[in-house]
Design an enzyme around this catalytic site. Structure first.
Site, PDB file in Angstrom:
ATOM      1  N   HIS C  61       0.773  -1.232  -0.080  1.00  0.00           N
ATOM      2  CA  HIS C  61      -0.091  -0.022  -0.001  1.00  0.00           C
ATOM      3  C   HIS C  61       0.697   1.465   0.095  1.00  0.00           C
ATOM      4  CE1 HIS C  61      -4.220   1.879   0.995  1.00  0.00           C
ATOM      5  NE2 HIS C  61      -3.082   3.015   1.507  1.00  0.00           N
ATOM      6  N   GLU C  62       2.062   1.326   0.807  1.00  0.00           N
ATOM      7  CA  GLU C  62       2.615   2.594   1.025  1.00  0.00           C
ATOM      8  C   GLU C  62       3.512   2.582  -0.074  1.00  0.00           C
ATOM      9  OE1 GLU C  62       2.074   4.939   3.293  1.00  0.00           O
ATOM     10  OE2 GLU C  62       0.792   3.815   4.142  1.00  0.00           O
ATOM     11  N   HIS C  65       1.595   4.334  -3.277  1.00  0.00           N
ATOM     12  CA  HIS C  65       1.626   5.842  -2.805  1.00  0.00           C
ATOM     13  C   HIS C  65       3.030   6.514  -3.339  1.00  0.00           C
ATOM     14  CE1 HIS C  65      -2.046   6.270  -0.568  1.00  0.00           C
ATOM     15  NE2 HIS C  65      -1.745   5.560   0.411  1.00  0.00           N
ATOM     16  N   ASP C 137      -7.553   7.633   2.274  1.00  0.00           N
ATOM     17  CA  ASP C 137      -7.375   8.149   0.768  1.00  0.00           C
ATOM     18  C   ASP C 137      -8.385   8.603  -0.028  1.00  0.00           C
ATOM     19  OD1 ASP C 137      -4.671   7.469   1.454  1.00  0.00           O
ATOM     20  OD2 ASP C 137      -4.732   5.287   0.594  1.00  0.00           O
TER      21      ASP C 137
END
Lengths: 253, 253, 253, 253, 253, 253
Positions: C61-62, C65, C137
């Site tokens: 997930h990170e 980004h 988000d």
């Protein structure tokens, strides 16, 4: 602002007496009453200077109200027209109700809508330029038309059904505290259409009056620019000079 | 922020006198008035440093406002343009109303919408990049267009019907406490369409002006980047140099 | 959470000084600033133990980004990526704004939407499983897109019309106390459609970036699982190793 | 009511210790934990007598929850099933989360919706009669499906757009004080359709499970009617006897 | 007003004991219980005199409730029917729940709707004239049907989705303080249609019962006009005389 | 304002006794009761002077109410008609309910709507001019029709479904504090259509009655202009003279 009830008349008499006292007069003159009426209905004079262009627009705007009132059967008589600015207004057309009414006929209401629209139409017909000065006129005229449709059964397509709302008083102010409108969107749309139809029919009616009476409109506006204030006698004299007569009311549509 | 009423002028005189006193001047100079006007209308200067890119965008944005105002008949005259950041704004275009108006014509309002949109259009036309800097301009322009349609009878399809709302004051704040909108969804949709049509017609009008006056736009932006602040005389000089003239107003549509 | 204004910087300096004092340091080291920044933007560390599966999802997930931010022109630079859980979050991607901006361009806002969506897209592309971890988000991304459409005139079909609402403060909380939405259902529907279109266009854009940069995504996720925290230098090294370059911004659509 | 966070576990330990003290035990036994868990999650026992018909309906209802949970991959494990009425409920199926989760996958949420619907479907499949006993199940299941669609981007047709609302606290209660829904009727309708589609797809999925596992359903209901409470071991034994296995989770749709 | 929970029974016993004490009885007789039940469920008698026409309408109205209850499988048994006016009501049909239920089946709810409608249908079938006396019946019946559709998943077209709202308590009153309905107009319309369909299907069902049992209806109404109050034994006797039997419940639709 | 309940009668007796005391009478005469009834139901007399035109409109308006009541089967009997202005009203038609009713039949309600509309229809039929004087009539008539449709199941297309709302009391005023209407726009539209249909059918019915009874209408209006107040005996005499009879009620539609 046509029509006065009993309490208003008492207030008027009182105000006139005060003016006479302030002026050290032996008796309350007719002038005291006139000035008192002005104070009550318009407010105190203020030293406001209009540009020549705004004076001209105002003269045509007020003449529009007055001439439509004179040429529409069934409405109130014109009492005075002025372009001396007072309070929040640049000019005023005062009416003198013909009798002490308690209920209003459809004809009378249609006449009031007509001369309410007269100011804007005069700007458009005579000057080809419209201004924000008609906002209050539109608010009044729309209010009358909406009540004709929703409270007074004066629209054929909406019929004799009541669509008004009871207003609540909360913390000293009249407001509808979250009160749900009881009728449907479809009904709201039908009401809007009727209100708009009434106002637009009147607008065309007023365009007809002012287009057909252009000399009267120009003469009154010019006179106002010269003399600032005219009264019912002055208007009657103009009409005689122009061979015009106030039409007589007939039965409503 | 064009136009000042009487109370504003009194405030301005007072503020100018205070500035003169602080500066130990014998009399209130014109510079004191200029600075006082700035303080009132924009706020005190702050030591904000813009990046070169933001300075350039701001220069084009303010030039857009100013040039559209100069090239649109019927609007206010430009008094000063600056990209010295003050208060919340990165730049300001100040207007000098041509006369003390009380009502506004449709032509004048359309001109104000036009130069309100000039900032964003300049970004787009000259830099091909748009920013969030036009938010306040859009809010002002939309407010004017909405009042034209709902309060001032200046839209043909909506007509001379009043669709405004009285605002209530509750706990010291103006708000509509659960007040139900009186008109229908269909009317709301018609009003939205008219508001959008007015703004989009103006947007295209402004695109035309700025595309056709690209050299003027570039010159003003460059000058601003050099000198930070220009006044009416500077703009008049640029226009003479570019052989441009402010168009004359004609009657409204 | 990209971008800091002046007050934030003052707060950061103060917090760093406090940390230095607590640690009995002679001067405020860069590490103090780093830790202060972490405390301000994320909160204090908490001893939270993630399952291996959640650690892996968080790492992807990170990385999503961060990689989208690196591969999208016009956005902020990535400062640090971590999967050490703090406060309410399981992982964080910190950005370092390239300059002190006051207004934002459409290009920049589209970039922020893109890397806001990167976390969810990474879960889907790499793991074939989506989680509730993207709620914040989606809220941020939808807020930006809605303001682009309703306040910043950045949607062609909606145009340069302002559809925002002034928020009232009541009993110390910002809320809209019964305030009626001014525009119609039809306009609301058009706004929703535009907001959705912007986000879905960005989602597909991000799917393209992450599908095309799968090795980069896997590498960063693996590195995070090993080392928990990586910084801009680590990312630059990975990109050199994978022969990748950050693309250059061009003019907005 | 599946899943416990840290605070819940502390509360559980405390409650178990209290029970041990009241029972004069030297140490906190597993039974204390079991009973403490019951007290926290269901409330104290009450001497409620069900009619044979309601006992039978309840046995099938709880068996429905449990069997769907056992036969749906990706959900929580069943810990205990009981038809001893406590607090407001006639029976309870307790779950034991397989791990300490912080975010939830779409697969997991779909599994929870499935076993939430299991009670009602069991009534219908086995008894041909449905009751009001599923009200809370429907409320929970609808809440999950609505958040999947409006906050977690888990519906394809709605997409990764956030349609949630911030809740205000007023006079100590969480409520939305006149807050206007920000999205349009058309969007609301699309959201409703998605929520309904998710639940109906799950309903059919659950009908399939319970129709195909009718002997398991009848056996568990009969066992509950005999013994009132069964645990994970009892269920495992039934499954071995019926040659059934819990299916393994695969990637989400 | 069918069905009593435990607290009601305690209250009843208490009230019966009080009555026995007031009457100086050695023990609480069955008559005390009967009168206590009347006091609790209807209120104290009032000396109200009905016109012969209203007595006749009331007799048919109550007979309608009672006969539909007797002839509908799955509902409660009739305990007593009276046209002695008490409190706000001109007549009452009391029911005796067959068992202490905690949840309600769809069949039972459909039976309650049926005999709730029986009063109005009896007026229409037997007297050809309908009155305002059914207002409370319609409110109860509509409430049950709406909860079947929105909370209990008992409508096929709406499905097992929860559309209820949590009610807030404000200033000691349960109300929904500006709470926005979460679902769309389209869903609201679907719910309305289902509620109406359920009630109209039941209305036709009841019209069938009362048309087919006209002699029973006339006989009960006549008996009530003669004796004012009848009980379950009287009704059973009438049914034997008319060779009628209460139908047996089968599985729900 | 037809119909009195017990409390009203007690109030009436009390008021009559007070009047007798003030007049130093030995006993409470019938005249005292008459005057007391007037005071309670209309208010004290006020010295209001109507113009001849308004007196004539009022005479026809009240005659319209009275004649429709006389010629519509199933309604209340006319007790007195007056054009002496009192309180807020210019004239009053008083009704004497034929019996002490607790519930109202559909026939009776339709009759009340009919004579509620009689005032406006008389203005239109006889004078060709309608006024605002019917506002309260329309509000009452619409209220009855709306309750027939939404609470009393007296509309075939809406059916026996309850669409009323519980009213809340807040700060001592009955209002619906943000309470959401539970039914859909489509249902609201159907309700509006039914209410309008009922009123318009009645309006045409009343137009028929007053057109067919023009001599009766003219005679009653003339008599009212001469004598200001007439009673049931006067009306009966007129009807005998004109060879008219009150029609007998039949079963409802």
């Amino acid at each position: 602002t046509a029509g006065m009830v009993g309490a208003d008349l008492a207030n008027l008499a009182n105000e006139a007496a005060l003016l006479a006292a302030r002026r050290n007069l032996q008796q309350v003159t007719m002038q005291c009453f006139e000035d008192a009426l002005d104070r009550i209905m318009i407010g105190a004079q203020r030293p406001l200077v209009l540009s020549p262009e705004e004076r001209k627009i105002t003269a045509y705007h007020e003449s529009g109200h007055a001439i439509v009132a004179m040429m529409t059967p069934g409405g109130d008589a014109v009492h005075k027209v002025t372009i001396v600015p007072r309070g929040q207004t640049l000019g005023v057309t005062q009416f003198m109700p013909t009798e002490d009414r308690h209920n209003y006929s459809k004809n009378y209401l249609l006449a009031r809508i007509a001369y309410g629209l007269g100011g804007r139409v005069a700007e458009q017909v005579a000057l080809g330029e419209v201004t924000t000065g008609a906002e209050n006129d539109f608010q009044n005229v729309t209010g009358i038309a909406r009540e004709m449709v929703t409270r007074w059964g004066m629209s054929n397509s909406v019929g004799p059904v009541f669509y008004g709302a009871d207003r609540e008083v909360f913390l000293g102010r009249e407001m509808s505290l979250g009160q749900q409108r009881e009728y449907s969107e479809q009904t709201a749309s039908m009401i809007d259409q009727e209100v708009k139809d009434i106002i637009q029919e009147r607008y065309q009616f007023v365009e007809g009056i002012l287009s057909n009476n252009r000399p009267f409109l120009d003469k009154m506006a010019e006179t106002l620019l010269e003399r600032e204030t005219i009264d019912a006698n002055d208007i009657a004299a103009m009409m005689r000079e122009l061979h015009l007569e106030k039409p007589v009311a007939t039965a409503s549509r």
